[in-house]
Design a protein around this motif. Structure first.
Motif, short mmCIF file in Angstrom:
data_model
loop_
_atom_site.label_atom_id
_atom_site.label_comp_id
_atom_site.label_asym_id
_atom_site.label_seq_id
_atom_site.Cartn_x
_atom_site.Cartn_y
_atom_site.Cartn_z
N ARG A 93 0.84 -1.20 0.00
CA ARG A 93 0.00 0.00 0.00
C ARG A 93 0.88 1.25 0.00
N GLU A 94 1.97 1.23 0.78
CA GLU A 94 2.90 2.36 0.80
C GLU A 94 3.57 2.58 -0.55
N LEU A 95 3.66 1.53 -1.36
CA LEU A 95 4.24 1.64 -2.70
C LEU A 95 3.19 2.04 -3.74
N GLY A 96 1.96 2.27 -3.28
CA GLY A 96 0.91 2.72 -4.19
C GLY A 96 0.07 1.62 -4.81
N VAL A 97 0.24 0.38 -4.34
CA VAL A 97 -0.55 -0.72 -4.89
C VAL A 97 -2.00 -0.57 -4.45
N ARG A 98 -2.90 -0.81 -5.41
CA ARG A 98 -4.34 -0.72 -5.13
C ARG A 98 -4.85 -2.11 -4.77
N PHE A 99 -5.55 -2.18 -3.66
CA PHE A 99 -6.14 -3.43 -3.20
C PHE A 99 -7.65 -3.40 -3.42
N THR A 100 -8.19 -4.52 -3.86
CA THR A 100 -9.63 -4.64 -4.01
C THR A 100 -10.23 -5.35 -2.79
N GLN A 101 -9.37 -5.98 -2.00
CA GLN A 101 -9.80 -6.59 -0.74
C GLN A 101 -8.70 -6.37 0.28
N GLU A 102 -9.02 -5.69 1.35
CA GLU A 102 -8.06 -5.51 2.44
C GLU A 102 -7.92 -6.84 3.17
N PRO A 103 -6.91 -6.97 4.05
CA PRO A 103 -6.71 -8.24 4.75
C PRO A 103 -8.00 -8.73 5.41
N LEU A 104 -8.28 -9.99 5.16
CA LEU A 104 -9.49 -10.64 5.67
C LEU A 104 -9.08 -11.94 6.35
N GLU A 105 -9.40 -12.04 7.62
CA GLU A 105 -9.06 -13.24 8.37
C GLU A 105 -10.24 -14.19 8.34
N MET A 106 -9.95 -15.43 7.93
CA MET A 106 -10.97 -16.48 7.85
C MET A 106 -10.43 -17.70 8.58
N GLY A 107 -10.56 -17.69 9.88
CA GLY A 107 -10.00 -18.78 10.67
C GLY A 107 -8.49 -18.75 10.62
N SER A 108 -7.89 -19.82 10.14
CA SER A 108 -6.43 -19.91 10.10
C SER A 108 -5.82 -19.33 8.82
N VAL A 109 -6.65 -18.74 7.97
CA VAL A 109 -6.18 -18.18 6.69
C VAL A 109 -6.48 -16.68 6.66
N THR A 110 -5.49 -15.91 6.20
CA THR A 110 -5.68 -14.47 5.98
C THR A 110 -5.35 -14.19 4.52
N THR A 111 -6.21 -13.42 3.86
CA THR A 111 -6.00 -13.08 2.46
C THR A 111 -6.18 -11.58 2.24
N ALA A 112 -5.66 -11.11 1.12
CA ALA A 112 -5.91 -9.77 0.60
C ALA A 112 -5.79 -9.89 -0.91
N VAL A 113 -6.42 -8.98 -1.64
CA VAL A 113 -6.40 -9.05 -3.10
C VAL A 113 -5.96 -7.71 -3.66
N LEU A 114 -4.98 -7.77 -4.59
CA LEU A 114 -4.41 -6.56 -5.19
C LEU A 114 -4.57 -6.55 -6.69
#
Length: 128
Positions: A93-114
């Motif tokens: 994010r500091e490098l200017g990358v655009r995310f369509t999904q911020e970090p999302l915790e789903m039990g033992s898995v965390t995801t984000a989408v850029l």
């Protein structure tokens, strides 16, 4: 049997190489001129002899509608493992990358989408 090569179709190989190396942190492995395009692969610096990612031109007529449909539906074309999704999200994010999904915790898995700036959504993931 193991995965040797995977592809991500990109709309501009130069832009893709810059994004995947300078922003995401991969390193260029192979670059072979093939007329208008190149056989262009990147790898993880943590595993330089591991699976290569081919930055493949998206010139085939089926590719652009497929990519657009995935993006419209918010579906990542592939997924990259990271040690800490929150830290990588903040770094990118500091490098200017655009995310369509911020970090999302789903039990033992965390995801984000850029947005990879090349017509694709990419998921980053960490599982415990």
């Amino acid at each position: 049997m193991r995965i040797h090569l995977s592809s991500v179709c990109v709309d501009d190989q130069d832009n893709a190489l810059r994004f995947y190396t300078e922003v995401l942190g991969f390193v260029k492995k192979t670059e072979v001129p093939l007329g208008e395009h190149r056989w262009l692969t990147v790898v993880s610096p943590e595993d330089p002899d591991g699976t290569e990612l081919l930055l493949e031109p998206d010139g085939h007529p089926a590719v652009k509608p497929f990519k657009a449909a995935l993006v419209d539906d918010g579906i990542p074309v592939t997924s990259f493992a990271v040690d800490d999704v929150h830290a990588e999200f903040n770094r990118l994010r500091e490098l200017g990358v655009r995310f369509t999904q911020e970090p999302l915790e789903m039990g033992s898995v965390t995801t984000a989408v850029l947005d990879d700036t090349c017509g694709n959504l990419i998921q980053i993931v960490h599982s415990e």
